[in-house]
Design a protein around this motif. Structure first.
Motif, PDB file in Angstrom:
ATOM      1  N   VAL A  51       0.816  -1.221   0.000  1.00  0.00           N
ATOM      2  CA  VAL A  51       0.000   0.000   0.000  1.00  0.00           C
ATOM      3  C   VAL A  51       0.843   1.263   0.000  1.00  0.00           C
ATOM      4  N   ASP A  52       2.098   1.159   0.390  1.00  0.00           N
ATOM      5  CA  ASP A  52       2.972   2.331   0.348  1.00  0.00           C
ATOM      6  C   ASP A  52       3.499   2.574  -1.072  1.00  0.00           C
ATOM      7  N   ALA A  53       3.572   1.513  -1.867  1.00  0.00           N
ATOM      8  CA  ALA A  53       4.059   1.647  -3.238  1.00  0.00           C
ATOM      9  C   ALA A  53       2.941   1.983  -4.225  1.00  0.00           C
ATOM     10  N   TRP A  54       1.705   1.593  -3.902  1.00  0.00           N
ATOM     11  CA  TRP A  54       0.568   1.795  -4.801  1.00  0.00           C
ATOM     12  C   TRP A  54       0.032   3.221  -4.656  1.00  0.00           C
ATOM     13  N   LYS A  55       0.051   3.959  -5.754  1.00  0.00           N
ATOM     14  CA  LYS A  55      -0.389   5.355  -5.768  1.00  0.00           C
ATOM     15  C   LYS A  55      -1.508   5.537  -6.794  1.00  0.00           C
ATOM     16  N   PRO A  56      -2.742   5.167  -6.458  1.00  0.00           N
ATOM     17  CA  PRO A  56      -3.846   5.300  -7.413  1.00  0.00           C
ATOM     18  C   PRO A  56      -4.147   6.751  -7.752  1.00  0.00           C
ATOM     19  N   MET A  57      -4.813   6.936  -8.885  1.00  0.00           N
ATOM     20  CA  MET A  57      -5.223   8.266  -9.322  1.00  0.00           C
ATOM     21  C   MET A  57      -6.701   8.460  -9.021  1.00  0.00           C
ATOM     22  N   TYR A  58      -7.052   9.635  -8.541  1.00  0.00           N
ATOM     23  CA  TYR A  58      -8.443   9.943  -8.223  1.00  0.00           C
ATOM     24  C   TYR A  58      -8.971  11.074  -9.101  1.00  0.00           C
ATOM     25  N   TYR A  59     -10.256  11.013  -9.343  1.00  0.00           N
ATOM     26  CA  TYR A  59     -10.954  12.002 -10.176  1.00  0.00           C
ATOM     27  C   TYR A  59     -11.892  12.761  -9.245  1.00  0.00           C
ATOM     28  N   THR A  60     -11.598  14.031  -9.000  1.00  0.00           N
ATOM     29  CA  THR A  60     -12.380  14.836  -8.078  1.00  0.00           C
ATOM     30  C   THR A  60     -12.877  16.089  -8.793  1.00  0.00           C
ATOM     31  N   PHE A  61     -14.179  16.147  -9.012  1.00  0.00           N
ATOM     32  CA  PHE A  61     -14.791  17.261  -9.740  1.00  0.00           C
ATOM     33  C   PHE A  61     -14.021  17.593 -11.021  1.00  0.00           C
ATOM     34  N   ARG A  62     -13.713  16.529 -11.783  1.00  0.00           N
ATOM     35  CA  ARG A  62     -13.063  16.600 -13.092  1.00  0.00           C
ATOM     36  C   ARG A  62     -11.623  17.085 -13.041  1.00  0.00           C
ATOM     37  N   HIS A  63     -10.988  16.903 -11.901  1.00  0.00           N
ATOM     38  CA  HIS A  63      -9.559  17.159 -11.742  1.00  0.00           C
ATOM     39  C   HIS A  63      -8.907  15.852 -11.324  1.00  0.00           C
TER      40      HIS A  63
END
Length: 201
Positions: free
Chosen positions: A173-185
């Protein structure tokens, strides 16, 4: 106590993970890539929200196979390069003012296909997590028929070696860096602030 205001947001993306779906219709040489941000997991089932007018939904109705590829934050520019494209040659009317037809999103986004082991559509090599899956249920979102809720059972999961905890099926979990979509950013995952009581490591 904090006071509140009633608002009317145009979208409800308060923060959801970005996923890239790869799907293919039987006989198509090039698989389609669909960026989505309506995806979440319950057990080994992913619940996906998809527009009925897109290529992904057409492909899933054709053969029900897909790969759910999870990018990390460094891939945001590649995703944005294909964000305004559709794999449907006759661009649906509601999309024509913002989307254009693109038959090869792989080249446009700089993505590399890798063969899957169980399903037909390829995996995206650059994505640190790649889940081969098969559709188990399709449910209309509403009476308008604009979107469908897709249940997809994960059959096999691949992760980049750097994410795998040696000798286990755990993800680091320290190596995994997911991307998030927040209000189209696009956002990268922030610092860890706590651990749930059910965490296994």
């Amino acid at each position: 106590m904090n006071s509140t205001l009633a608002i009317e947001p145009s979208v409800f993306y308060f923060g959801t993970p970005v996923a890239l779906l790869t799907t293919a219709k039987a006989g198509d040489e090039t698989a389609n890539i669909t960026p989505i941000s309506s995806a979440w997991a319950l057990g080994d089932t992913y619940v996906l929200g998809l527009s009925n007018g897109g290529k992904a939904m057409r492909n899933l109705r054709d053969n029900g196979e897909l790969v759910i590829n999870l990018p990390d934050a460094r891939l945001w520019e590649s995703i944005e390069r294909i964000a305004d494209t559709t794999g449907v040659a006759d661009v649906p009317a509601p999309k024509r003012d913002k989307y254009r037809f693109e038959p090869d999103k792989w080249t446009l986004g700089g993505f590399t296909p890798r063969p899957s082991g169980i399903v037909g559509p390829p995996r995206i090599a650059e994505c640190p997590v790649q889940m081969e899956a098969r559709v188990t249920n399709l449910t209309p979102l509403d009476e308008e028929g604009d979107a469908t809720i897709v249940h997809a059972k994960v059959l096999r999961t691949h992760v980049h070696q750097a994410l795998a905890v040696p000798g286990t099926s755990y993800v680091d979990v320290d190596a995994w860096k997911p991307m998030y979509y927040t209000f189209r950013h696009y956002f990268a995952q922030g610092e860890r602030v706590g651990v749930n009581f059910r965490a296994e490591r």
